[in-house]
Write a protein that holds these residues in place. Structure first.
Motif, PDB file in Angstrom:
ATOM      1  N   LEU A 121       0.742  -1.223   0.539  1.00  0.00           N
ATOM      2  CA  LEU A 121       0.424   0.260   0.034  1.00  0.00           C
ATOM      3  C   LEU A 121       0.917   1.413  -0.078  1.00  0.00           C
ATOM      4  CD1 LEU A 121      -2.615  -1.186   2.254  1.00  0.00           C
ATOM      5  CD2 LEU A 121      -2.910  -1.455   0.116  1.00  0.00           C
ATOM      6  N   THR A 122       0.470   1.942  -0.555  1.00  0.00           N
ATOM      7  CA  THR A 122       0.506   3.411  -0.249  1.00  0.00           C
ATOM      8  C   THR A 122      -0.154   4.793   0.794  1.00  0.00           C
ATOM      9  OG1 THR A 122       2.433   3.332  -3.201  1.00  0.00           O
ATOM     10  CG2 THR A 122       1.892   5.346  -1.399  1.00  0.00           C
ATOM     11  N   VAL A 123       0.682   5.326   1.180  1.00  0.00           N
ATOM     12  CA  VAL A 123      -0.176   5.294   1.833  1.00  0.00           C
ATOM     13  C   VAL A 123       0.209   7.416   2.307  1.00  0.00           C
ATOM     14  CG1 VAL A 123      -1.279   5.873   4.330  1.00  0.00           C
ATOM     15  CG2 VAL A 123      -1.134   3.885   3.415  1.00  0.00           C
ATOM     16  N   THR A 124      -0.686   7.911   2.276  1.00  0.00           N
ATOM     17  CA  THR A 124       0.061   9.820   2.375  1.00  0.00           C
ATOM     18  C   THR A 124      -1.093  10.416   2.124  1.00  0.00           C
ATOM     19  OG1 THR A 124      -0.583   9.680  -0.327  1.00  0.00           O
ATOM     20  CG2 THR A 124       1.809   9.280  -0.325  1.00  0.00           C
ATOM     21  N   GLY A 125      -1.705  11.700   1.987  1.00  0.00           N
ATOM     22  CA  GLY A 125      -2.397  12.554   2.228  1.00  0.00           C
ATOM     23  C   GLY A 125      -1.848  12.876   3.148  1.00  0.00           C
ATOM     24  N   ALA A 126      -3.221  12.687   4.639  1.00  0.00           N
ATOM     25  CA  ALA A 126      -3.229  13.281   5.781  1.00  0.00           C
ATOM     26  C   ALA A 126      -2.460  13.018   6.447  1.00  0.00           C
ATOM     27  CB  ALA A 126      -4.513  13.656   6.268  1.00  0.00           C
ATOM     28  N   ALA A 127      -1.799  11.299   6.382  1.00  0.00           N
ATOM     29  CA  ALA A 127      -0.745  10.859   7.236  1.00  0.00           C
ATOM     30  C   ALA A 127       0.447  11.097   7.639  1.00  0.00           C
ATOM     31  CB  ALA A 127      -0.141   9.506   6.479  1.00  0.00           C
ATOM     32  N   GLY A 128       0.481  11.331   9.008  1.00  0.00           N
ATOM     33  CA  GLY A 128       1.422  12.091   9.647  1.00  0.00           C
ATOM     34  C   GLY A 128       3.130  11.359   9.581  1.00  0.00           C
ATOM     35  N   ARG A 129       2.962  10.030   9.434  1.00  0.00           N
ATOM     36  CA  ARG A 129       3.553   9.236   9.118  1.00  0.00           C
ATOM     37  C   ARG A 129       3.734   8.686   7.580  1.00  0.00           C
ATOM     38  NH1 ARG A 129       5.431   5.338  13.544  1.00  0.00           N
ATOM     39  NH2 ARG A 129       7.620   4.919  11.558  1.00  0.00           N
ATOM     40  N   PRO A 130       3.556   8.728   6.132  1.00  0.00           N
ATOM     41  CA  PRO A 130       3.214   8.499   5.149  1.00  0.00           C
ATOM     42  C   PRO A 130       4.708   7.547   4.751  1.00  0.00           C
ATOM     43  CG  PRO A 130       3.809  10.459   4.853  1.00  0.00           C
ATOM     44  CD  PRO A 130       3.893  10.893   6.183  1.00  0.00           C
ATOM     45  N   ALA A 131       4.300   6.160   3.820  1.00  0.00           N
ATOM     46  CA  ALA A 131       4.635   5.437   3.725  1.00  0.00           C
ATOM     47  C   ALA A 131       3.721   4.603   2.905  1.00  0.00           C
ATOM     48  CB  ALA A 131       4.910   4.938   5.516  1.00  0.00           C
ATOM     49  N   VAL A 132       5.289   3.303   2.462  1.00  0.00           N
ATOM     50  CA  VAL A 132       4.940   2.577   1.403  1.00  0.00           C
ATOM     51  C   VAL A 132       4.070   0.962   2.519  1.00  0.00           C
ATOM     52  CG1 VAL A 132       5.636   0.659  -0.386  1.00  0.00           C
ATOM     53  CG2 VAL A 132       5.419   3.241  -0.662  1.00  0.00           C
ATOM     54  N   VAL A 133       3.469   0.407   2.819  1.00  0.00           N
ATOM     55  CA  VAL A 133       3.055  -0.310   3.841  1.00  0.00           C
ATOM     56  C   VAL A 133       3.001  -2.086   3.133  1.00  0.00           C
ATOM     57  CG1 VAL A 133       2.380  -1.240   5.840  1.00  0.00           C
ATOM     58  CG2 VAL A 133       2.015   1.181   5.138  1.00  0.00           C
ATOM     59  N   GLU A 134       3.618  -2.482   3.986  1.00  0.00           N
ATOM     60  CA  GLU A 134       3.597  -4.154   3.083  1.00  0.00           C
ATOM     61  C   GLU A 134       2.711  -5.088   4.462  1.00  0.00           C
ATOM     62  OE1 GLU A 134       5.754  -8.186   1.623  1.00  0.00           O
ATOM     63  OE2 GLU A 134       6.898  -6.717   2.390  1.00  0.00           O
ATOM     64  N   CYS A 135       1.569  -5.346   4.022  1.00  0.00           N
ATOM     65  CA  CYS A 135       1.140  -6.500   5.380  1.00  0.00           C
ATOM     66  C   CYS A 135      -0.228  -6.890   4.509  1.00  0.00           C
ATOM     67  CB  CYS A 135      -0.470  -5.168   5.482  1.00  0.00           C
ATOM     68  SG  CYS A 135      -1.578  -4.433   4.328  1.00  0.00           S
ATOM     69  N   PRO A 136      -0.546  -8.488   5.150  1.00  0.00           N
ATOM     70  CA  PRO A 136      -0.581  -9.594   4.774  1.00  0.00           C
ATOM     71  C   PRO A 136      -2.328  -9.140   4.734  1.00  0.00           C
ATOM     72  CG  PRO A 136      -0.314 -10.172   7.398  1.00  0.00           C
ATOM     73  CD  PRO A 136       0.021  -8.711   6.344  1.00  0.00           C
ATOM     74  N   ALA A 137      -2.913 -10.104   2.659  1.00  0.00           N
ATOM     75  CA  ALA A 137      -4.567  -8.960   2.939  1.00  0.00           C
ATOM     76  C   ALA A 137      -5.193  -9.618   3.999  1.00  0.00           C
ATOM     77  CB  ALA A 137      -5.158  -9.757   1.204  1.00  0.00           C
ATOM     78  N   GLY A 138      -6.094  -8.993   4.297  1.00  0.00           N
ATOM     79  CA  GLY A 138      -7.614  -9.205   5.023  1.00  0.00           C
ATOM     80  C   GLY A 138      -6.910  -8.727   6.361  1.00  0.00           C
ATOM     81  N   THR A 139      -5.819  -7.921   6.713  1.00  0.00           N
ATOM     82  CA  THR A 139      -5.271  -6.414   7.672  1.00  0.00           C
ATOM     83  C   THR A 139      -6.630  -5.636   7.474  1.00  0.00           C
ATOM     84  OG1 THR A 139      -3.107  -7.033   6.895  1.00  0.00           O
ATOM     85  CG2 THR A 139      -3.506  -5.234   8.379  1.00  0.00           C
ATOM     86  N   PRO A 140      -6.676  -5.206   9.182  1.00  0.00           N
ATOM     87  CA  PRO A 140      -8.655  -4.027   9.322  1.00  0.00           C
ATOM     88  C   PRO A 140      -7.277  -3.263   8.397  1.00  0.00           C
ATOM     89  CG  PRO A 140      -7.975  -5.408  11.187  1.00  0.00           C
ATOM     90  CD  PRO A 140      -6.966  -5.684   9.878  1.00  0.00           C
ATOM     91  N   LEU A 141      -7.850  -2.198   7.949  1.00  0.00           N
ATOM     92  CA  LEU A 141      -7.490  -0.934   7.266  1.00  0.00           C
ATOM     93  C   LEU A 141      -7.529   0.201   8.262  1.00  0.00           C
ATOM     94  CD1 LEU A 141      -6.653   1.450   4.872  1.00  0.00           C
ATOM     95  CD2 LEU A 141      -8.871   1.192   4.903  1.00  0.00           C
ATOM     96  N   LYS A 142      -8.168   0.170   9.336  1.00  0.00           N
ATOM     97  CA  LYS A 142      -7.832   0.992  11.243  1.00  0.00           C
ATOM     98  C   LYS A 142      -6.610   0.695  11.063  1.00  0.00           C
ATOM     99  CE  LYS A 142      -9.289   2.521  14.864  1.00  0.00           C
ATOM    100  NZ  LYS A 142      -8.183   2.002  15.486  1.00  0.00           N
ATOM    101  N   GLU A 143      -5.738  -0.170  11.631  1.00  0.00           N
ATOM    102  CA  GLU A 143      -4.744  -0.295  11.889  1.00  0.00           C
ATOM    103  C   GLU A 143      -3.422   0.051  10.870  1.00  0.00           C
ATOM    104  OE1 GLU A 143      -4.230  -4.581  13.599  1.00  0.00           O
ATOM    105  OE2 GLU A 143      -5.587  -4.852  14.468  1.00  0.00           O
ATOM    106  N   ILE A 144      -3.217   0.099   9.549  1.00  0.00           N
ATOM    107  CA  ILE A 144      -2.843   0.063   8.728  1.00  0.00           C
ATOM    108  C   ILE A 144      -3.150   1.886   8.640  1.00  0.00           C
ATOM    109  CG2 ILE A 144      -2.003   0.659   6.144  1.00  0.00           C
ATOM    110  CD1 ILE A 144      -1.776  -1.555   7.161  1.00  0.00           C
ATOM    111  N   LEU A 145      -3.959   2.795   8.998  1.00  0.00           N
ATOM    112  CA  LEU A 145      -4.026   3.987   9.008  1.00  0.00           C
ATOM    113  C   LEU A 145      -3.431   4.656  10.585  1.00  0.00           C
ATOM    114  CD1 LEU A 145      -8.076   4.438   7.939  1.00  0.00           C
ATOM    115  CD2 LEU A 145      -5.116   5.523   6.657  1.00  0.00           C
TER     116      LEU A 145
END
Length: 489
Positions: free
Chosen positions: A235-259
């Motif tokens: 995932l590429t998480v940017t926008g308003a993220a305080g710590r924007p990052a490219v994140v690798e996670c298992p499919a099925g991970t709650p999106l809230k935990e990534i945010l």
């Protein structure tokens, strides 16, 4: 775009694609082999069985099954008695996406492993890797190629760093020496792609995932993820993220935990899937899972794994309008839905932001182009705009009843700095304009006549492919009332 601008990499659970990043930074061949171990070539039957077993789908956005695409190439090559070509799409034309750039710059050998597996299984005669001309990734990839022997001739082709350059047909045309735009008619690369040969075309992360699966086998590969979407997701998480990052996670991970991992503050909505994706509400994001099915269940899409949350202190409709303007300007301008439909969509969004039109105007404009384009660009742009009207309904009400929502546009969508800044804008000297209407006949895609017969157009930049028409309209104006700012002609 510079390497220093690249977001950091984070991992949720055990790393796979990002394994070794903490220890080595970038994995050269020696580090790559130390981290990932050896890999053996597979026959076509074995590679197909593996791809079917892990239900591998393309990671570039469309999610087409890898095995089905490979079978189509095999059948076409056999039917035409022609060799195949393997193409890696690492162009990543969307400005908001960074996952493929991370792989190119830090794990290039995983991409090359996957491409080599496909080339061996298909008995291909060539591998071509398409990258953007933004200076990110090409050097790392070239260095990796110099360290190893590939099973067939392997080359790198650079394409303009534009949104539509990453479309599969546009990449094939670019490799063939043609304009880097989608073909005017839809055709399958598996039938006729690079040099007219059956072409196996897939995204960089897809090949890297195949390289991981070939080492682990289907059972161990499926040890993480969901039953129908095994493995990990980038995932590429940017926008308003305080710590924007490219994140690798298992499919099925709650999106809230990534945010939470990326320190995303409360906000009105989250874009998932990128500029051709969909907006979802904050409430939907709180219960969504990172998978195709998980995001579809809350009205979103996984797409290319782009996640852009907004903060409460920005105008969401203003952010949306900037992206729609960008998408209208980034089209190839070769079919009606792009030439006429996307400027009209941008105009409709601008009208809703100004409080001059209801959201239904946007829906109508999006539905006009739906399913009619030479590529998926009009459909994706319309999907983006319609979902914004639904998610930001409260903001729409604020814009329609008073002077906007009172918030400035912070520019959180990851648009390139050049978006709109180097474009021309039309204006009218109303002390001169007599309402001849000639300009609307010269550039009907951008200029229309209002109820009184005077020119009307959005305050947005003139799309690149309409600049020549705009200049012509300026020259032909009988009253010399039309202006094109920034024009040096």
């Amino acid at each position: 775009m510079s390497l220093s601008a690249m977001p950091p990499v984070a991992c949720f659970d055990e790393p796979r694609l990002t394994a070794g990043f903490e220890q080595f930074g970038r994995l050269d061949l020696r580090a790559h082999e130390e981290v990932h171990g050896p890999i053996n070539p597979l026959s076509a039957a074995s590679l197909l069985k593996l791809a079917d077993g892990i239900e591998l789908k393309g990671k570039g956005g469309a999610g087409f099954p890898f095995a089905r695409k490979m079978r189509a190439v095999l059948e076409s090559a056999d039917k035409q008695d022609l060799p195949a070509v393997v193409v890696v799409n690492a162009t990543e034309g969307e400005p908001a996406s960074w996952k493929d750039k991370v792989l190119l710059t830090r794990a290039p050998h995983l991409i090359l492993d996957g491409a080599a597996l496909a080339a061996y299984a298909l008995d291909a005669e060539e591998i071509v890797i398409g990258v953007a001309d933004d200076g990110v990734g090409e050097g790392s990839l070239a260095a990796a190629l110099s360290e190893r022997r590939m099973p067939v001739q392997t080359g790198i082709v650079t394409v303009p760093h534009r949104f539509i350059s990453g479309e599969g047909g546009a990449l094939v045309r670019g490799i063939n020496g043609e304009a880097h735009i989608p073909p005017g008619v839809k055709k399958r690369a598996s039938d006729s792609g690079v040099s007219g040969l059956p072409t196996m075309l897939s995204n960089a992360e897809t090949y890297a995932q195949m390289a991981i699966a070939a080492r682990l086998g289907p059972y161990d590969y499926a040890a993480v993820g969901t039953s129908d979407e095994p493995g990990t997701v980038l995932l590429t998480v940017t926008g308003a993220a305080g710590r924007p990052a490219v994140v690798e996670c298992p499919a099925g991970t709650p999106l809230k935990e990534i945010l939470d991992l990326c320190e995303v503050p409360p906000g009105p909505g989250v874009l998932v899937g990128g500029y051709h994706g969909k907006w979802i509400t904050a409430e939907a994001a709180a219960k969504a899972e990172v998978s195709r099915k998980g995001l579809e269940a809350v009205g979103g899409v996984l797409g290319a794994g782009i996640v852009i949350p907004l903060s409460e202190d920005t105008c969401p409709l203003g952010e949306v309008a900037q992206v729609v303007q960008y998408l209208a300007g980034e089209s190839a301008g070769q079919c009606g839905p792009c030439r006429l439909g996307l400027p009209d969509l941008a105009r409709s969004v601008d009208l809703t932001v100004a409080g001059s039109a209801a959201s239904e105007v946007v829906r109508v404009a999006a539905n006009v182009v739906k399913g009619r384009g030479a590529c998926s660009h009009p459909d994706g742009s319309g999907r983006f705009a319609i979902s914004a009207m639904e998610v930001f309904a409260e903001d729409l009400a604020a814009h329609s009843t008073r002077d906007g929502c009172g918030r400035k546009v912070k520019g959180l969508m990851g648009l390139p700095p050049s978006a709109g800044s180097n474009s021309y804008r039309l204006s009218v000297d109303w002390s001169r304009c007599d309402g001849h209407g000639l300009c609307a006949h010269v550039v009907p895609e951008f200029i229309r006549l209002d109820g009184n017969g005077f020119p009307a157009f959005p305050p947005t930049p003139v799309p690149t492919w309409l600049e020549a028409g705009a200049r012509k309209a300026v020259r032909m104006c009988p009253a010399l009332a039309l202006r094109l700012s920034g024009d040096s002609h």
